[in-house]
Design an enzyme around this catalytic site. Structure first.
Site, PDB file in Angstrom:
ATOM      1  N   GLY A 196       0.879  -1.229   0.022  1.00 52.89           N
ATOM      2  CA  GLY A 196      -0.086  -0.082   0.168  1.00 52.89           C
ATOM      3  C   GLY A 196       0.806   1.289   0.010  1.00 52.89           C
ATOM      4  N   ASN A 197       0.112   2.525   0.245  1.00 52.58           N
ATOM      5  CA  ASN A 197       1.117   3.537   0.370  1.00 52.58           C
ATOM      6  C   ASN A 197       0.522   4.696   1.767  1.00 52.58           C
ATOM      7  OD1 ASN A 197      -1.235   5.410  -0.901  1.00 52.58           O
ATOM      8  ND2 ASN A 197      -0.815   3.871  -2.692  1.00 52.58           N
ATOM      9  N   ARG A 198       1.061   5.694   1.845  1.00 58.19           N
ATOM     10  CA  ARG A 198       0.667   6.337   2.931  1.00 58.19           C
ATOM     11  C   ARG A 198      -0.500   7.539   2.727  1.00 58.19           C
ATOM     12  NH1 ARG A 198       6.042   8.974   4.279  1.00 58.19           N
ATOM     13  NH2 ARG A 198       4.593  10.298   5.671  1.00 58.19           N
ATOM     14  N   SER A 199      -1.202   7.469   1.468  1.00 58.42           N
ATOM     15  CA  SER A 199      -2.120   8.340   1.496  1.00 58.42           C
ATOM     16  C   SER A 199      -3.208   8.229   2.351  1.00 58.42           C
ATOM     17  CB  SER A 199      -2.727   8.251  -0.052  1.00 58.42           C
ATOM     18  OG  SER A 199      -3.745   9.404  -0.306  1.00 58.42           O
ATOM     19  N   ALA A 263      -3.796   7.834  -4.473  1.00 57.73           N
ATOM     20  CA  ALA A 263      -2.451   7.263  -4.877  1.00 57.73           C
ATOM     21  C   ALA A 263      -2.769   5.891  -5.312  1.00 57.73           C
ATOM     22  CB  ALA A 263      -1.782   7.346  -3.576  1.00 57.73           C
TER      23      ALA A 263
END
Ligand code: CTP
Length: 392
Positions: A196-199, A263
């Site tokens: 995943g990502n930090r958005s 994102a």
């Protein structure tokens, strides 16, 4: 000027007398004013005065109006009610209405200068600001008790101007359909793990709120938001890049504006394992395959919708890469932000962006995400009008 329903909350301070003038000005502006007067305020100026000024019967049941207000203004706002607002306490008509209210909130604090300067009050003010509450004042001057300092309620004309400013754009986007993606996709490795990502989705949600506030119909394609979606938007859950692509492309033809604030993962695990992969001590090699670039696909379509993309870039020549993205992906606007800074962007409350258009660029200084969203929507509204003017 469109007539608005405005709730005027009055809390207990000597400046309550100035709230009479504020009510008078708002009524004169043609607005439907609903006064909400706390017990504390009633000791300074009787409730009946506010009802008379807003041309209402004192016996009227106000609850029916509370859920359908365009704007809520609290003037004066005492230190006590300010603290209650910051913490979501609802123990009287004003604080209950504030908690239930969905539109813009304007507050005009008034208190003793030492109370205003206290760490507790300043922390509460920061909380309200981050939430998008508009503060007017307090001003510096002589206070009723003879002390000099910052704590005087701003003049009614100034508070009225702040209210009119917020109401001005109310119908600007009526009939326009916004499709906004927000959040960060999660690509499964197995049934419990993901890449995943930090958005957090804050920026996309702020954009949805702003478009909604200006009268647009908003559909939010939500990827794992860590903030609640605004009431009044259609929410479509899309946890993965594939789900997001499908959700956005299926609705793209019905949109006037498409904002890709999510994102979206550029790569996903080639294979998502069933169940939970057990550890076996050996290295786990994961093969990643590219996902579809939704913004690019949208840009390649022969469609009318205005396309807004985000460019999260870091380091040298970051803005150059963002500029290239505008032409590469055939977007109408790219919102550039520098992800190498930790004080803005991902997971932060604030952002600082450059709006890169085909003909112009505009830098928006560091501000809460709501203010950034307003600047982006201003630009989108301008581009829509420009396009209408050209008859498409
Ligand atoms: N985007 C998209 N589909 C993807 C990846 C990104 O629609 N699979 C959109 C994002 O929502 C954003 C814009 O493209 O509006 C820019 O994304 P960003 O991650 O900054 O850049 P990339 O497109 O990934 O380009 P690069 O990796 O080359 O910098």
């Amino acid at each position: 000027m469109l007539v608005a329903r405005i709730l005027v909350g009055v809390t207990g301070g000597i400046a309550a007398y100035k709230a009479c003038e504020l009510v008078r000005l708002l009524v004169k502006g043609g607005h439907d004013v609903v006064p909400l007067v706390t017990e504390g305020a009633d000791r300074f100026v009787r409730r009946q005065t506010f009802f008379a000024l807003s041309r209402r019967e004192p016996t009227e049941d106000l609850y029916a109006h509370l859920t359908r207000a365009d704007l809520f203004v609290i003037a004066p706002l005492t230190a006590n009610t300010l603290a209650k607002l910051a913490h979501g306490i609802a123990d009287n008509l004003v604080t209950e209405a504030a908690l239930a209210h969905r539109g813009p909130l304007v507050v005009a604090p008034a208190m003793n200068p030492r109370m205003w300067a206290s760490q507790a009050t300043q922390a509460n003010v920061a909380t309200l600001r981050a939430r998008g509450v508009e503060l007017v004042g307090p001003d510096e001057g002589e206070l009723a008790e003879g002390e000099w300092g910052v704590g005087r309620m701003s003049e009614p004309e100034e508070i009225q101007a702040a209210c009119e400013g917020l109401l001005a754009h109310r119908e600007q986007l009526a009939g326009r359909r916004f499709l906004i993606s927000a959040g960060g996709t999660r690509e499964p490795l197995d049934d419990v793990r993901f890449v995943g990502n930090r958005s957090s989705g804050r920026m996309g949600v702020a954009l949805a709120e702003e478009a909604l506030r200006r009268g647009a119909d908003v559909t939010l394609v939500a990827s794992n938001l860590s903030v609640p979606a605004p009431l009044g938007v259609d929410v479509v859950q899309a946890p993965t890049a594939a789900a997001l692509e499908e959700a956005v492309l299926a609705r793209a033809d019905d949109a006037d504006v498409i904002v890709m604030a999510a994102a979206v993962a550029d790569y996903r695990p080639a294979e998502a394992l069933a169940g939970k992969r057990a550890k076996d001590g050996a290295a786990w090699t994961i093969e990643l395959e590219p996902t579809g670039d939704v913004l690019r696909t949208l840009g390649e379509r022969d469609a009318d919708a205005l396309l807004v993309g985000f460019a999260a870039e870091a380091g040298e020549a970051a803005i150059e890469r963002a500029r290239r993205k505008l032409t590469d992906k055939n977007a109408n606007l790219i919102v550039f932000n520098d992800v190498s800074r930790s004080d803005i962007g991902f997971e932060a409350e604030e952002n600082e962006v450059v709006l890169i258009g085909r003909e112009s660029e505009r830098r928006i200084d560091k501000a809460p995400k709501r203010a950034i969203a307003a600047a982006i929507v201003d630009e989108v509204a301008r581009l829509l009008e420009e396009r209408d003017g050209r008859g498409r």
